[in-house]
Design an enzyme around this catalytic site. Structure first.
Site, PDB file in Angstrom:
ATOM      1  N   ASP A  68       0.901  -1.140   0.012  1.00 49.63           N
ATOM      2  CA  ASP A  68      -0.134   0.168  -0.020  1.00 49.63           C
ATOM      3  C   ASP A  68       0.957   1.425   0.022  1.00 49.63           C
ATOM      4  O   ASP A  68       1.467   1.709  -0.951  1.00 49.63           O
ATOM      5  CB  ASP A  68      -1.010  -0.291   1.309  1.00 49.63           C
ATOM      6  CG  ASP A  68      -2.053   0.808   1.197  1.00 49.63           C
ATOM      7  OD1 ASP A  68      -1.866   1.808   0.632  1.00 49.63           O
ATOM      8  OD2 ASP A  68      -3.054   0.511   1.902  1.00 49.63           O
TER       9      ASP A  68
ATOM     10  N   LYS B  98      -1.031  -1.578  -4.589  1.00 53.14           N
ATOM     11  CA  LYS B  98      -1.872  -0.628  -4.925  1.00 53.14           C
ATOM     12  C   LYS B  98      -0.961   0.744  -5.018  1.00 53.14           C
ATOM     13  O   LYS B  98      -0.483   1.399  -4.174  1.00 53.14           O
ATOM     14  CB  LYS B  98      -2.562   0.003  -3.596  1.00 53.14           C
ATOM     15  CG  LYS B  98      -3.872  -0.898  -3.522  1.00 53.14           C
ATOM     16  CD  LYS B  98      -4.442  -0.469  -2.258  1.00 53.14           C
ATOM     17  CE  LYS B  98      -5.912  -1.124  -1.880  1.00 53.14           C
ATOM     18  NZ  LYS B  98      -6.414  -0.680  -0.618  1.00 53.14           N
TER      19      LYS B  98
ATOM     20  N   VAL C   7     -10.075  -3.879   0.233  1.00 50.49           N
ATOM     21  CA  VAL C   7     -10.051  -5.381  -0.369  1.00 50.49           C
ATOM     22  C   VAL C   7      -9.977  -6.216   0.987  1.00 50.49           C
ATOM     23  O   VAL C   7      -9.296  -5.936   1.871  1.00 50.49           O
ATOM     24  CB  VAL C   7      -8.984  -5.778  -1.371  1.00 50.49           C
ATOM     25  CG1 VAL C   7      -9.357  -5.195  -2.628  1.00 50.49           C
ATOM     26  CG2 VAL C   7      -7.463  -5.480  -1.144  1.00 50.49           C
TER      27      VAL C   7
HETATM   28  C1  PRP Z   1      -0.864  -5.097   5.779  1.00 52.26           C
HETATM   29  C2  PRP Z   1      -0.139  -5.972   4.715  1.00 52.26           C
HETATM   30  C3  PRP Z   1       1.091  -5.418   4.759  1.00 52.26           C
HETATM   31  C4  PRP Z   1       1.164  -3.976   4.865  1.00 52.26           C
HETATM   32  C5  PRP Z   1       1.262  -2.966   3.774  1.00 52.26           C
HETATM   33  O1  PRP Z   1      -0.569  -5.669   6.780  1.00 52.26           O
HETATM   34  O2  PRP Z   1      -0.282  -7.178   4.651  1.00 52.26           O
HETATM   35  O3  PRP Z   1       1.978  -6.051   5.769  1.00 52.26           O
HETATM   36  O4  PRP Z   1      -0.292  -3.819   5.517  1.00 52.26           O
HETATM   37  O5  PRP Z   1       0.985  -1.538   3.893  1.00 52.26           O
HETATM   38  P1  PRP Z   1       1.971  -0.665   3.485  1.00 52.26           P
HETATM   39  O6  PRP Z   1       2.522  -0.987   2.177  1.00 52.26           O
HETATM   40  O7  PRP Z   1       1.359   0.765   3.783  1.00 52.26           O
HETATM   41  O8  PRP Z   1       3.168  -0.672   4.618  1.00 52.26           O
HETATM   42  P2  PRP Z   1      -1.249  -5.189   8.157  1.00 52.26           P
HETATM   43  O9  PRP Z   1      -0.676  -4.319   9.005  1.00 52.26           O
HETATM   44  O10 PRP Z   1      -2.781  -4.681   7.865  1.00 52.26           O
HETATM   45  O11 PRP Z   1      -1.412  -6.306   9.074  1.00 52.26           O
HETATM   46  P3  PRP Z   1      -2.097  -7.993   8.715  1.00 52.26           P
HETATM   47  O12 PRP Z   1      -1.116  -8.406   7.755  1.00 52.26           O
HETATM   48  O13 PRP Z   1      -1.963  -8.792  10.212  1.00 52.26           O
HETATM   49  O14 PRP Z   1      -3.330  -7.767   8.349  1.00 52.26           O
END
Ligand code: PRP
Length: 182
Positions: free
Chosen positions: A107, A135, A157
């Site tokens: 992201d 993204k 998503v």
């Molecule tokens: C989500 C995803 C990545 C991160 C990406 O994890 O799995 O690790 O966010 O976002 P970024 O590019 O903005 O850093 P999340 O922190 O939601 O934890 P999870 O995997 O336990 O859902």
């Protein structure tokens, strides 16, 4: 009983599309890692577990697996910008190991940019990244994963490991959540 399928506005990546995407990624990774030894797939908990589980079985390479857990989001849907390592890898042979970090989604790019630098500084021989979803329009730092399954627009998503408030991870496909459930 709640049916989470009814919380999905539309399917973004069906089970069969995921399968084809994982196969295509595996073929590219096999090609690039064919000559390498000591390959370790590093899944970032929790979101990557489903993708890692499919990718590791698709890869015809002698890969080990390991896990890290970081927190940057908590239950919120926007990044706080901080990356904290909650669970680290602890490997005896890191200077000889080629790490491939496995993510469900990129992201802002902060998590993977931080982790690549962190693992190289920790002494890994090489560090690359694979993500099922990307993204690019959300990027806040300069970061490009080596392997991307599918680039998507800025939808929220869920499914196939991806959560909203810890729910929906076990849906077998990637979907867009209906706005009334956000
Ligand atoms: C989500 C995803 C990545 C991160 C990406 O994890 O799995 O690790 O966010 O976002 P970024 O590019 O903005 O850093 P999340 O922190 O939601 O934890 P999870 O995997 O336990 O859902």
């Amino acid at each position: 009983m709640t049916d989470w399928n009814e919380h999905v506005e539309r399917v973004l990546l069906s089970e069969s599309e995921i399968k084809k995407t994982v196969q295509a990624l595996a073929r590219r990774i096999e090609e690039d890692y064919r000559e390498k030894e000591n390959i370790v797939l590093v899944g970032i908990l929790k979101g990557s577990v489903t993708f890692l589980s499919d990718l590791m079985r698709e890869l015809k390479l002698p890969a080990q697996i390991d896990f890290m857990r970081v927190s940057s989001y908590g239950d919120a849907t926007t990044s706080s910008g901080n990356v904290n390592i909650i669970l680290d890898i602890n490997r005896k042979n890191l200077p000889a190991e080629n790490l491939l970090i496995v993510e469900d989604i990129v992201d802002s790019g902060r998590t993977l940019k931080y982790l690549v630098t962190y693992l190289l500084n920790k002494g890994a021989k090489s560090v690359k990244t694979v993500t099922l979803l990307d993204k690019p329009e959300r990027r806040e730092v300069n970061f490009t994963p080596e392997y991307v399954g599918k680039r998507i627009e800025n939808h929220f998503v869920i499914g196939y490991g991806l959560d909203y408030g810890e729910k929906y991870r076990n849906l077998p496909y990637v979907g867009v959540i209906k706005p009334e459930f956000i």
